[in-house]
Every structure is written in structure tokens, then in C-alpha cells.
Design a protein around this motif. Structure first.
Motif, PDB file in Angstrom:
ATOM      1  N   MET A 156       0.804  -1.253  -0.030  1.00 48.20           N
ATOM      2  CA  MET A 156       0.192   0.154   0.277  1.00 48.20           C
ATOM      3  C   MET A 156       1.086   1.365   0.051  1.00 48.20           C
ATOM      4  SD  MET A 156      -3.426  -0.998   2.665  1.00 48.20           S
ATOM      5  CE  MET A 156      -1.867  -1.452   3.945  1.00 48.20           C
ATOM      6  N   LEU A 157       1.864   1.486   1.146  1.00 45.66           N
ATOM      7  CA  LEU A 157       2.848   2.178   1.121  1.00 45.66           C
ATOM      8  C   LEU A 157       3.226   2.704  -0.638  1.00 45.66           C
ATOM      9  CD1 LEU A 157       4.647   2.683   4.173  1.00 45.66           C
ATOM     10  CD2 LEU A 157       3.147   4.978   3.141  1.00 45.66           C
ATOM     11  N   ARG A 158       4.014   1.211  -1.082  1.00 44.01           N
ATOM     12  CA  ARG A 158       4.234   2.100  -2.697  1.00 44.01           C
ATOM     13  C   ARG A 158       3.172   2.720  -3.929  1.00 44.01           C
ATOM     14  NH1 ARG A 158       6.279  -2.958  -1.547  1.00 44.01           N
ATOM     15  NH2 ARG A 158       8.380  -3.667  -0.679  1.00 44.01           N
ATOM     16  N   GLU A 159       2.656   1.855  -3.629  1.00 43.72           N
ATOM     17  CA  GLU A 159       1.460   2.241  -4.368  1.00 43.72           C
ATOM     18  C   GLU A 159       0.592   3.988  -4.265  1.00 43.72           C
ATOM     19  OE1 GLU A 159      -0.900  -2.075  -4.537  1.00 43.72           O
ATOM     20  OE2 GLU A 159      -1.580  -0.189  -3.468  1.00 43.72           O
ATOM     21  N   CYS A 160       0.939   3.661  -2.333  1.00 38.33           N
ATOM     22  CA  CYS A 160       1.064   5.897  -2.045  1.00 38.33           C
ATOM     23  C   CYS A 160       1.860   6.279  -2.820  1.00 38.33           C
ATOM     24  CB  CYS A 160       0.180   5.644  -0.919  1.00 38.33           C
ATOM     25  SG  CYS A 160      -1.011   4.828  -0.541  1.00 38.33           S
ATOM     26  N   THR A 161       3.178   6.322  -2.582  1.00 35.01           N
ATOM     27  CA  THR A 161       4.203   7.103  -3.099  1.00 35.01           C
ATOM     28  C   THR A 161       4.765   7.274  -3.881  1.00 35.01           C
ATOM     29  OG1 THR A 161       5.780   5.602  -1.797  1.00 35.01           O
ATOM     30  CG2 THR A 161       5.115   6.832  -0.482  1.00 35.01           C
ATOM     31  N   ALA A 162       4.234   6.370  -5.092  1.00 36.80           N
ATOM     32  CA  ALA A 162       5.088   6.221  -6.132  1.00 36.80           C
ATOM     33  C   ALA A 162       5.059   7.034  -6.950  1.00 36.80           C
ATOM     34  CB  ALA A 162       3.778   5.121  -7.046  1.00 36.80           C
ATOM     35  N   GLU A 163       4.590   8.318  -6.693  1.00 31.59           N
ATOM     36  CA  GLU A 163       4.327   9.527  -7.268  1.00 31.59           C
ATOM     37  C   GLU A 163       5.687  10.707  -6.765  1.00 31.59           C
ATOM     38  OE1 GLU A 163       1.909  12.955  -5.936  1.00 31.59           O
ATOM     39  OE2 GLU A 163       0.961  10.687  -4.618  1.00 31.59           O
ATOM     40  N   PHE A 164       6.269   9.772  -5.781  1.00 34.43           N
ATOM     41  CA  PHE A 164       7.657  10.726  -5.033  1.00 34.43           C
ATOM     42  C   PHE A 164       8.742   9.901  -5.992  1.00 34.43           C
ATOM     43  CE2 PHE A 164       4.111  11.256  -1.987  1.00 34.43           C
ATOM     44  CZ  PHE A 164       3.713  12.103  -1.865  1.00 34.43           C
ATOM     45  N   SER A 165       9.824  10.175  -6.641  1.00 38.73           N
ATOM     46  CA  SER A 165      11.189   9.614  -6.934  1.00 38.73           C
ATOM     47  C   SER A 165      11.918   9.637  -6.347  1.00 38.73           C
ATOM     48  CB  SER A 165      11.596  10.497  -8.090  1.00 38.73           C
ATOM     49  OG  SER A 165      12.141  11.143  -7.768  1.00 38.73           O
ATOM     50  N   ASN A 166      11.708   9.869  -4.986  1.00 30.87           N
ATOM     51  CA  ASN A 166      13.057  10.106  -3.881  1.00 30.87           C
ATOM     52  C   ASN A 166      12.287   9.152  -2.738  1.00 30.87           C
ATOM     53  OD1 ASN A 166      11.345  12.359  -3.929  1.00 30.87           O
ATOM     54  ND2 ASN A 166      13.291  13.358  -2.259  1.00 30.87           N
ATOM     55  N   VAL A 167      11.095   8.538  -3.145  1.00 33.50           N
ATOM     56  CA  VAL A 167      10.743   8.067  -1.841  1.00 33.50           C
ATOM     57  C   VAL A 167      10.633   6.463  -2.236  1.00 33.50           C
ATOM     58  CG1 VAL A 167       8.383   7.518  -0.438  1.00 33.50           C
ATOM     59  CG2 VAL A 167       9.498   9.823  -0.927  1.00 33.50           C
ATOM     60  N   ARG A 168      11.497   5.614  -0.198  1.00 34.47           N
ATOM     61  CA  ARG A 168      12.088   4.530  -0.959  1.00 34.47           C
ATOM     62  C   ARG A 168      11.097   3.637   0.596  1.00 34.47           C
ATOM     63  NH1 ARG A 168      15.969   1.374   1.185  1.00 34.47           N
ATOM     64  NH2 ARG A 168      17.399   2.901   1.423  1.00 34.47           N
ATOM     65  N   VAL A 169      10.942   2.660  -0.325  1.00 35.92           N
ATOM     66  CA  VAL A 169      10.303   1.545   1.040  1.00 35.92           C
ATOM     67  C   VAL A 169      10.414   0.867   1.561  1.00 35.92           C
ATOM     68  CG1 VAL A 169       7.744   1.196   1.350  1.00 35.92           C
ATOM     69  CG2 VAL A 169       7.221   2.525   0.131  1.00 35.92           C
ATOM     70  N   ALA A 170      10.140   0.833   2.457  1.00 37.02           N
ATOM     71  CA  ALA A 170      11.108  -0.387   3.504  1.00 37.02           C
ATOM     72  C   ALA A 170       9.715  -0.868   4.365  1.00 37.02           C
ATOM     73  CB  ALA A 170      12.423  -0.232   3.912  1.00 37.02           C
ATOM     74  N   GLU A 171      10.973  -2.247   5.250  1.00 37.90           N
ATOM     75  CA  GLU A 171      10.370  -2.385   7.025  1.00 37.90           C
ATOM     76  C   GLU A 171      11.457  -2.674   7.726  1.00 37.90           C
ATOM     77  OE1 GLU A 171       9.910  -6.646   5.639  1.00 37.90           O
ATOM     78  OE2 GLU A 171       9.930  -6.840   7.624  1.00 37.90           O
ATOM     79  N   PHE A 172      11.596  -2.801   9.030  1.00 40.45           N
ATOM     80  CA  PHE A 172      12.429  -2.724   9.956  1.00 40.45           C
ATOM     81  C   PHE A 172      12.185  -3.389  10.975  1.00 40.45           C
ATOM     82  CE2 PHE A 172      12.012   0.933  14.111  1.00 40.45           C
ATOM     83  CZ  PHE A 172      10.944   1.937  12.745  1.00 40.45           C
ATOM     84  N   ASN A 173      12.895  -4.095  12.177  1.00 39.21           N
ATOM     85  CA  ASN A 173      12.819  -4.089  13.064  1.00 39.21           C
ATOM     86  C   ASN A 173      13.469  -3.905  14.208  1.00 39.21           C
ATOM     87  OD1 ASN A 173      14.275  -6.487  12.480  1.00 39.21           O
ATOM     88  ND2 ASN A 173      12.352  -8.279  11.917  1.00 39.21           N
TER      89      ASN A 173
END
Ligand code: ADP
Length: 159
Positions: free
Chosen positions: A53-70
Motif C-alpha cells: 500500500m505504501l509503495r502504491e501511495c508513494t509511487a509519485e515521489f521519485s525520492n521515496v523508498r519503502v522498507a521495513e524494519f524491526n
């Protein structure tokens, strides 16, 4: 190169989150939108769903990367060359909580936290409130993107 992290549970990502991520993306070279993978607290959505969902929602921003962390966010930052945490303040209650976390993170690592004020249009908005409204079939179309709205409908089997 200024790389920052916008961390959260994103269960699910709302228009308020996207507003902050987009504004951070205007200020910094790269923004990592990082989903906390909390083994002790299962959300409505799985981490994979949240990432999608985050990837889909931030696709318009070229300098945003989506990741997970724990684990600790500051450890994730150190391991990934991130030198700043961006969080948002919606209200005084956010401030009380966020101040403590920011001070602890600084104490642990020297990593700074920058606060952005929430867009007043979304300052009442939280993922938990969106879920509560969606669960009972309420209209959340102005609070989340259409893909998130669709997934909420599927989860709650509303219409
Ligand atoms: P957490 O469990 O880490 O608080 P959230 O997903 O609730 O995770 O929030 C992540 C970040 O997004 C926080 O900095 C929070 O203040 C911000 N945020 C959440 N909702 C909004 C909103 N409606 N407008 C602006 N920022 C928001």
C-alpha cells in the motif's frame, strides 16, 4: 546526501502519512518510509500488505523508498546511512509521546528527530480511527487513497 526516515505502523497508510512523506521528500534528498515489523503487535494488515500500500501511495515521489524494519529505529538508521528521523505532530498528545521517544533516540545514538506539523486538514486523522469508521461501513474516501479504501473494504467485507 540527506537521507531521512519516516517511520510508523502504517496500519494502514492514510492521507495524513502521505502528506508528511511528500513534504519530507521536498526537504531531503531521500526519504525512507519504514514500516515497523512488530512481532508482538499484529496489525489489521500484514507487513507485506502495508509495504504494498505504501509503495502504491508513494509511487509519485521519485525520492521515496519503502522498507521495513524491526528492533530499534536508531539501529536501522545507523545500518542504512540515515541521519535523521522525521515525525509529525498532530496534537499536544503526540508531542508528549514523541518528545520522549526523540530524546531517547538521541541519547541512544545522537540521531536527531525533526518534527513537521500535521496538515490541519488531517490532524484529526489516525489509522485506528480510519479502521473504526471503515469497519462499520463509513465513508473513508477522503481519508485514504482508493487502493487503501479497497483493501479496507476487503478486510471488513463491506460492500
Ligand atoms: P506509530 O505507531 O509509530 O505512531 P503511525 O503510523 O501511527 O505509527 O504514525 C507514523 C507517523 O505518522 C507519526 O509521526 C505520526 O505522527 C504520523 N501521522 C500519523 N497520522 C498522521 C496524520 N493524520 N497527519 C500527519 N501525520 C500523521
Amino acid at each position: 546526501m540527506r537521507r531521512v526516515v519516516c517511520s510508523g505502523s502504517f496500519d494502514p497508510v492514510t492521507n495524513g502519512h502521505i502528506d508528511i512523506i511528500g513534504r519530507a521528500a521536498q526537504q531531503y534528498d531521500e526519504v525512507v518510509a519504514a514500516v515497523l515489523n512488530n512481532i508482538n503487535k499484529r496489525g489489521l494488515f500484514s507487513v507485506e500488505e502495508k509495504l504494498e500500500m505504501l509503495r502504491e501511495c508513494t509511487a509519485e515521489f521519485s525520492n521515496v523508498r519503502v522498507a521495513e524494519f524491526n528492533g530499534l529505529l536508531v539501529d536501522y538508521c545507523r545500518e542504512n546511512g540515515i541521519d535523521m528521523i522525521v515525525r509529525s505532530l498532530r496534537s499536544v498528545s503526540d508531542f508528549d509521546y514523541e518528545l520522549q521517544i526523540a530524546q531517547m533516540n538521541y541519547r541512544l545514538s545522537g540521531i536527531e528527530t525533526m518534527f513537521m506539523t500535521a496538515n490541519p486538514q488531517y490532524s484529526f486523522l489516525s489509522s485506528s480511527l480510519v479502521k473504526e469508521v471503515a469497519q462499520y461501513g463509513g465513508d473513508v474516501s477522503s481519508l485514504v487513497t482508493p487502493n487503501v479504501e479497497q483493501r479496507l473494504r476487503e478486510k471488513y467485507k463491506t460492500a
